[in-house]
Design a protein around this motif. Sequence first.
Motif, short mmCIF file in Angstrom:
data_model
loop_
_atom_site.label_atom_id
_atom_site.label_comp_id
_atom_site.label_asym_id
_atom_site.label_seq_id
_atom_site.Cartn_x
_atom_site.Cartn_y
_atom_site.Cartn_z
N MET A 273 -39.03 -62.40 0.75
CA MET A 273 -37.85 -62.71 0.21
C MET A 273 -37.98 -64.06 0.04
SD MET A 273 -33.87 -62.10 1.34
CE MET A 273 -33.48 -60.33 1.19
N LYS A 274 -37.48 -64.60 -1.16
CA LYS A 274 -37.61 -65.93 -1.34
C LYS A 274 -36.58 -66.62 -0.42
CE LYS A 274 -38.69 -65.27 -6.18
NZ LYS A 274 -38.66 -65.76 -7.65
N PRO A 275 -36.85 -67.81 -0.11
CA PRO A 275 -35.93 -68.63 0.50
C PRO A 275 -34.52 -68.71 0.31
CG PRO A 275 -37.99 -69.74 0.61
CD PRO A 275 -37.92 -68.70 -0.49
N MET A 276 -34.24 -68.92 -1.15
CA MET A 276 -32.89 -69.12 -1.40
C MET A 276 -32.15 -68.02 -1.33
SD MET A 276 -30.90 -71.50 -2.36
CE MET A 276 -30.38 -72.50 -3.60
N ARG A 277 -32.81 -66.83 -1.57
CA ARG A 277 -32.18 -65.54 -1.63
C ARG A 277 -31.99 -65.15 -0.38
NH1 ARG A 277 -33.16 -60.16 -5.49
NH2 ARG A 277 -32.33 -58.68 -4.09
N ALA A 278 -32.83 -65.29 0.56
CA ALA A 278 -32.55 -65.02 2.24
C ALA A 278 -31.47 -65.84 2.57
CB ALA A 278 -33.88 -65.20 2.97
N TRP A 279 -31.34 -67.16 2.27
CA TRP A 279 -30.13 -67.91 2.68
C TRP A 279 -28.88 -67.57 2.30
CZ3 TRP A 279 -29.66 -70.28 7.05
CH2 TRP A 279 -30.55 -70.81 7.76
N LEU A 280 -28.90 -66.98 0.91
CA LEU A 280 -27.59 -66.34 0.30
C LEU A 280 -27.00 -65.33 0.97
CD1 LEU A 280 -25.62 -66.18 -2.04
CD2 LEU A 280 -27.39 -64.91 -3.41
N ALA A 281 -28.24 -64.41 1.29
CA ALA A 281 -28.10 -63.04 2.19
C ALA A 281 -27.12 -63.52 3.63
CB ALA A 281 -29.05 -62.13 2.40
N VAL A 282 -27.72 -64.45 4.00
CA VAL A 282 -27.25 -65.08 5.49
C VAL A 282 -25.78 -65.68 5.33
CG1 VAL A 282 -27.22 -66.61 7.33
CG2 VAL A 282 -29.43 -65.43 6.62
N ALA A 283 -25.49 -66.27 4.18
CA ALA A 283 -24.27 -66.88 3.90
C ALA A 283 -23.38 -65.52 3.58
CB ALA A 283 -24.22 -67.67 2.73
N LEU A 284 -23.71 -64.58 3.00
CA LEU A 284 -22.84 -63.41 2.71
C LEU A 284 -22.41 -62.71 4.02
CD1 LEU A 284 -24.25 -62.42 -0.75
CD2 LEU A 284 -21.79 -63.29 -0.25
N LEU A 285 -23.51 -62.41 5.04
CA LEU A 285 -23.47 -61.86 6.05
C LEU A 285 -22.53 -62.53 7.02
CD1 LEU A 285 -27.15 -60.68 6.49
CD2 LEU A 285 -25.24 -59.07 6.06
N SER A 286 -22.63 -63.97 7.15
CA SER A 286 -21.72 -64.75 7.98
C SER A 286 -20.40 -64.72 7.34
CB SER A 286 -22.26 -66.11 8.00
OG SER A 286 -21.46 -66.82 8.62
N ALA A 287 -20.34 -64.55 6.00
CA ALA A 287 -18.81 -64.57 5.62
C ALA A 287 -18.28 -63.22 5.83
CB ALA A 287 -18.98 -64.71 3.97
N ALA A 288 -19.06 -62.07 5.85
CA ALA A 288 -18.69 -60.69 6.13
C ALA A 288 -18.10 -60.84 7.63
CB ALA A 288 -19.40 -59.76 6.02
N TYR A 289 -19.12 -61.28 8.36
CA TYR A 289 -18.78 -61.72 9.89
C TYR A 289 -17.41 -62.40 10.26
CZ TYR A 289 -19.96 -62.18 14.92
OH TYR A 289 -19.75 -62.14 16.29
N LEU A 290 -17.10 -63.31 9.84
CA LEU A 290 -16.02 -64.15 9.75
C LEU A 290 -15.02 -63.14 9.34
CD1 LEU A 290 -15.02 -67.59 9.37
CD2 LEU A 290 -14.29 -66.33 7.39
N LEU A 291 -14.81 -62.55 8.30
CA LEU A 291 -13.62 -61.78 7.96
C LEU A 291 -13.49 -60.45 8.86
CD1 LEU A 291 -14.51 -61.62 4.00
CD2 LEU A 291 -12.50 -62.62 5.24
N ALA A 292 -14.56 -60.00 9.40
CA ALA A 292 -14.26 -59.02 10.63
C ALA A 292 -13.62 -59.61 11.61
CB ALA A 292 -15.57 -58.47 10.94
N ILE A 293 -13.82 -60.71 12.19
CA ILE A 293 -13.23 -61.49 13.07
C ILE A 293 -11.88 -61.89 12.78
CG2 ILE A 293 -13.48 -63.45 14.83
CD1 ILE A 293 -15.47 -61.42 15.27
N VAL A 294 -11.47 -62.25 11.70
CA VAL A 294 -10.22 -62.41 11.07
C VAL A 294 -9.51 -61.42 11.24
CG1 VAL A 294 -8.82 -63.21 9.18
CG2 VAL A 294 -10.92 -64.42 9.64
N ASP A 295 -9.93 -60.02 10.70
CA ASP A 295 -9.20 -59.04 10.91
C ASP A 295 -8.68 -58.69 12.12
OD1 ASP A 295 -8.64 -56.28 9.72
OD2 ASP A 295 -10.07 -55.70 11.60
N ARG A 296 -9.70 -58.73 13.23
CA ARG A 296 -8.99 -58.53 14.67
C ARG A 296 -7.93 -59.41 15.21
NH1 ARG A 296 -15.28 -58.27 16.81
NH2 ARG A 296 -16.17 -57.21 15.13
N GLY A 297 -8.29 -60.84 14.81
CA GLY A 297 -7.54 -61.84 15.20
C GLY A 297 -5.94 -61.73 14.71
#
Length: 176
Positions: free
Chosen positions: A1-25
Amino acid sequence: MKPMRAWLAVALLSAAYLLAIVDRGVLALFIQPIEHDLGVSDAQMGLLYGFGFALLYALAGVPLGWLADRVSRRNVAGLSVVTWSAATVVCGLAPGFSWLFAARVAVGVGEAGLSPVVPSWIGDSFPADRTAKPMTFYSLGGAAGPGVALLMGGAMLALMDMLSWTGSTEIGRAHV
């Protein structure tokens, strides 16, 4: 995977994780309004906030991790986000405890699909000696989530108080 695409995936996964935690809180801030609105007891709220979510989250993580090793991780993560998002909407529309409990269980199952996917996804997307930084970035979503939940939930409670027909500022506020 190209570095920019890999970092975009990490950013999206991190945003999803943030939203999951927000949902709980956010749910923790809305215990009193939910109890008041739906006539739910403290014991029932304990089931919603704890057992109903956590048990299925824990149990669903194992088979979803197994699935993520055998099919597209992207699809498992995507379906998980769609599941918990739809279930969160159902939580907001639930007419009573049974619906709310079933929706919280579905949220738990949906959120359980994200965590098993991420380490292997990052491991496949970055060189083996370069996975610490993307994993740390992903973890920021979980670390920031409680603070974002308090900010968003507090703003929503303030708006509820302003829009309250009774003018009461006690709905939605915990009595300390």
